[in-house]
Design an enzyme around this catalytic site. Structure first.
Site, PDB file in Angstrom:
ATOM      1  CG  ASN A  71      -6.215   3.943  -0.177  1.00 58.19           C
ATOM      2  OD1 ASN A  71      -6.102   3.817   1.043  1.00 58.19           O
ATOM      3  ND2 ASN A  71      -7.062   3.228  -0.874  1.00 58.19           N
ATOM      4  N   GLY A  73       6.049  -6.663 -10.444  1.00 56.70           N
ATOM      5  CA  GLY A  73       6.074  -5.211 -10.304  1.00 56.70           C
ATOM      6  C   GLY A  73       6.704  -4.805  -8.990  1.00 56.70           C
ATOM      7  NE  ARG A 106      10.707  -1.358 -16.974  1.00 52.42           N
ATOM      8  CZ  ARG A 106       9.996  -0.354 -17.438  1.00 52.42           C
ATOM      9  NH1 ARG A 106       9.633  -0.341 -18.721  1.00 52.42           N
ATOM     10  NH2 ARG A 106       9.610   0.624 -16.652  1.00 52.42           N
ATOM     11  N   GLY A 158       6.163  -1.177  -8.029  1.00 49.67           N
ATOM     12  CA  GLY A 158       5.641   0.176  -7.834  1.00 49.67           C
ATOM     13  C   GLY A 158       4.733   0.206  -6.607  1.00 49.67           C
ATOM     14  CE  LYS A 175      -3.338   4.938  -4.743  1.00 49.91           C
ATOM     15  NZ  LYS A 175      -3.674   3.516  -4.851  1.00 49.91           N
TER      16      LYS A 175
HETATM   17  P1  ATR Z   1       1.578   1.539  -9.446  1.00 50.67           P
HETATM   18  O1  ATR Z   1       1.641   2.686  -8.480  1.00 50.67           O
HETATM   19  O2  ATR Z   1       0.220   1.343 -10.080  1.00 50.67           O
HETATM   20  O3  ATR Z   1       2.123   0.271  -8.892  1.00 50.67           O
HETATM   21  P2  ATR Z   1       4.022   2.335 -10.748  1.00 50.67           P
HETATM   22  O4  ATR Z   1       4.537   2.739  -9.426  1.00 50.67           O
HETATM   23  O5  ATR Z   1       4.181   3.272 -11.891  1.00 50.67           O
HETATM   24  O6  ATR Z   1       2.476   1.967 -10.699  1.00 50.67           O
HETATM   25  O7  ATR Z   1       4.697   0.922 -11.127  1.00 50.67           O
HETATM   26  C1  ATR Z   1       4.607   0.402 -12.382  1.00 50.67           C
HETATM   27  C2  ATR Z   1       5.256  -0.978 -12.398  1.00 50.67           C
HETATM   28  O8  ATR Z   1       5.092  -1.497 -13.726  1.00 50.67           O
HETATM   29  C3  ATR Z   1       6.719  -0.985 -12.101  1.00 50.67           C
HETATM   30  O9  ATR Z   1       7.052  -2.184 -11.445  1.00 50.67           O
HETATM   31  C4  ATR Z   1       7.359  -0.941 -13.497  1.00 50.67           C
HETATM   32  O10 ATR Z   1       8.639  -1.513 -13.586  1.00 50.67           O
HETATM   33  P3  ATR Z   1       9.983  -0.665 -13.249  1.00 50.67           P
HETATM   34  O11 ATR Z   1      10.188  -0.737 -11.775  1.00 50.67           O
HETATM   35  O12 ATR Z   1      11.031  -1.371 -14.019  1.00 50.67           O
HETATM   36  O13 ATR Z   1       9.736   0.739 -13.761  1.00 50.67           O
HETATM   37  C5  ATR Z   1       6.385  -1.804 -14.266  1.00 50.67           C
HETATM   38  N1  ATR Z   1       6.400  -1.531 -15.697  1.00 50.67           N
HETATM   39  C6  ATR Z   1       5.958  -0.407 -16.303  1.00 50.67           C
HETATM   40  N2  ATR Z   1       6.096  -0.505 -17.640  1.00 50.67           N
HETATM   41  C7  ATR Z   1       6.681  -1.707 -17.887  1.00 50.67           C
HETATM   42  C8  ATR Z   1       7.086  -2.415 -19.065  1.00 50.67           C
HETATM   43  N3  ATR Z   1       6.933  -1.879 -20.274  1.00 50.67           N
HETATM   44  N4  ATR Z   1       7.632  -3.632 -18.915  1.00 50.67           N
HETATM   45  C9  ATR Z   1       7.791  -4.176 -17.692  1.00 50.67           C
HETATM   46  N5  ATR Z   1       7.420  -3.579 -16.545  1.00 50.67           N
HETATM   47  C10 ATR Z   1       6.870  -2.362 -16.633  1.00 50.67           C
END
Ligand code: ATR
Length: 279
Positions: free
Chosen positions: A90, A129, A154, A131, A69
């Site tokens: 997207n 989140g 996190r 991401g 994206k």
């Molecule tokens: P998307 O594009 O679908 O939003 P992404 O960019 O990979 O996916 O984002 C994933 C999110 O899930 C992030 O906020 C990530 O936290 P970090 O910024 O700390 O990486 C969160 N995430 C992924 N695995 C996790 C876990 N085991 N516990 C807590 N947060 C998690």
């Protein structure tokens, strides 16, 4: 197909799990359009070639899914202002000078919420989140008039980067939200190997929450959603309405019409949900 069939598609890695082909085939059937919508598995190193090749082939529109994206953005001839705000694209629309890029994810979030008779106006919103999906959620909330946004993540650096991104576009109070009205869960916790987990440790967190929205739709009900339901949250939704709404918004950009919304869009989402769950 005929010699006049217009070709659309989705690029991603992976892409075989995508439900978008079924959604667009259904929309095309409802609107009587002669179109095909094809999944294209494109690796990251090939994104530029794929976009140039698709344009040369006259592929009229593309959806872009994870993880491309952001990667597609340098290959577009124009990026819509709202997509620039979200920071991702997207949906691509074929134009003579190249593809024009849009973001319909944030529209999908706004429409899923307004379908419940709710809005972000004046609300305190917690976003889990930081991401790509969290960017869409925060821009949806800020553009929808949220009073306060709290980002829970996190990795705090990622939350801070998202907060400053939101504040570079909207004058909204981004800080810790202790009693949110709306909670949007965008992390991968609750999905795949983490399907038995939730980012919320205590159901007490949901006291006073009006809407709990998890953008995951496999499983259909995540642990986060179950906790919210058991805590008595009046509106609990998964990400399926958002998936269909973002597809409908892309369809509207490609076919420049609003026919899909003419009547009973809720019933169309239900029909697709039945097909999705039967697969
Ligand atoms: P998307 O594009 O679908 O939003 P992404 O960019 O990979 O996916 O984002 C994933 C999110 O899930 C992030 O906020 C990530 O936290 P970090 O910024 O700390 O990486 C969160 N995430 C992924 N695995 C996790 C876990 N085991 N516990 C807590 N947060 C998690």
């Amino acid at each position: 197909m005929t010699g006049r069939t217009a070709v659309y598609g989705v690029i991603g890695d992976p892409v075989s799990h995508s439900f978008s082909p079924q959604i667009h085939a259904y929309f095309a059937e409802l609107c009587g359009l002669d179109m095909a919508y094809v999944p294209f598995h494109v690796k990251g190193k090939n994104v530029g070639d794929a976009i140039r090749g698709a344009h040369a082939l006259g592929i009229q529109g593309l959806n872009v899914t994870v993880p491309h994206k952001m990667a597609v953005m340098p290959y577009l001839s124009h990026i819509d202002a709202a997509a620039k705000q979200v920071g991702t694209v997207n949906t691509l629309l074929w134009k003579e000078d190249g593809y024009h890029g849009y973001n319909t994810d944030y529209i999908g979030i706004l429409r899923s919420i307004s379908a419940l008779g709710m809005s972000f106006k004046g609300r305190s919103v917690a976003v889990f989140g930081a991401g790509g999906s969290a960017y869409a959620a925060c821009i949806a909330a800020a553009s929808g008039g949220a009073e306060r946004i709290g980002i829970v993540n996190r990795t705090s650096e990622n939350a801070l980067a998202l907060a400053s991104h939101v504040n570079s576009h909207y004058n909204v109070d981004v800080r810790e939200v202790t009693s949110p009205d709306i909670v949007i869960q965008t992390t991968t916790v609750g999905f795949g190997e983490m399907k038995d987990s939730s980012p919320v440790s205590s159901p007490g967190y949901f006291a006073g929450v009006q809407l709990a929205f998890d953008i995951i739709y496999t499983p259909w009900e995540t642990v986060f959603m179950r906790q919210a339901r058991e805590a008595g949250v009046p509106h609990v939704i998964n990400g399926f309405p958002m998936l269909v709404e973002q597809a409908a918004a892309a369809f509207g950009i490609w076919h420049t019409d609003e026919r899909l919304y003419a009547e009973n869009f809720d019933e169309k989402i239900e029909t697709l949900a039945k097909r999705f769950n039967a697969d």
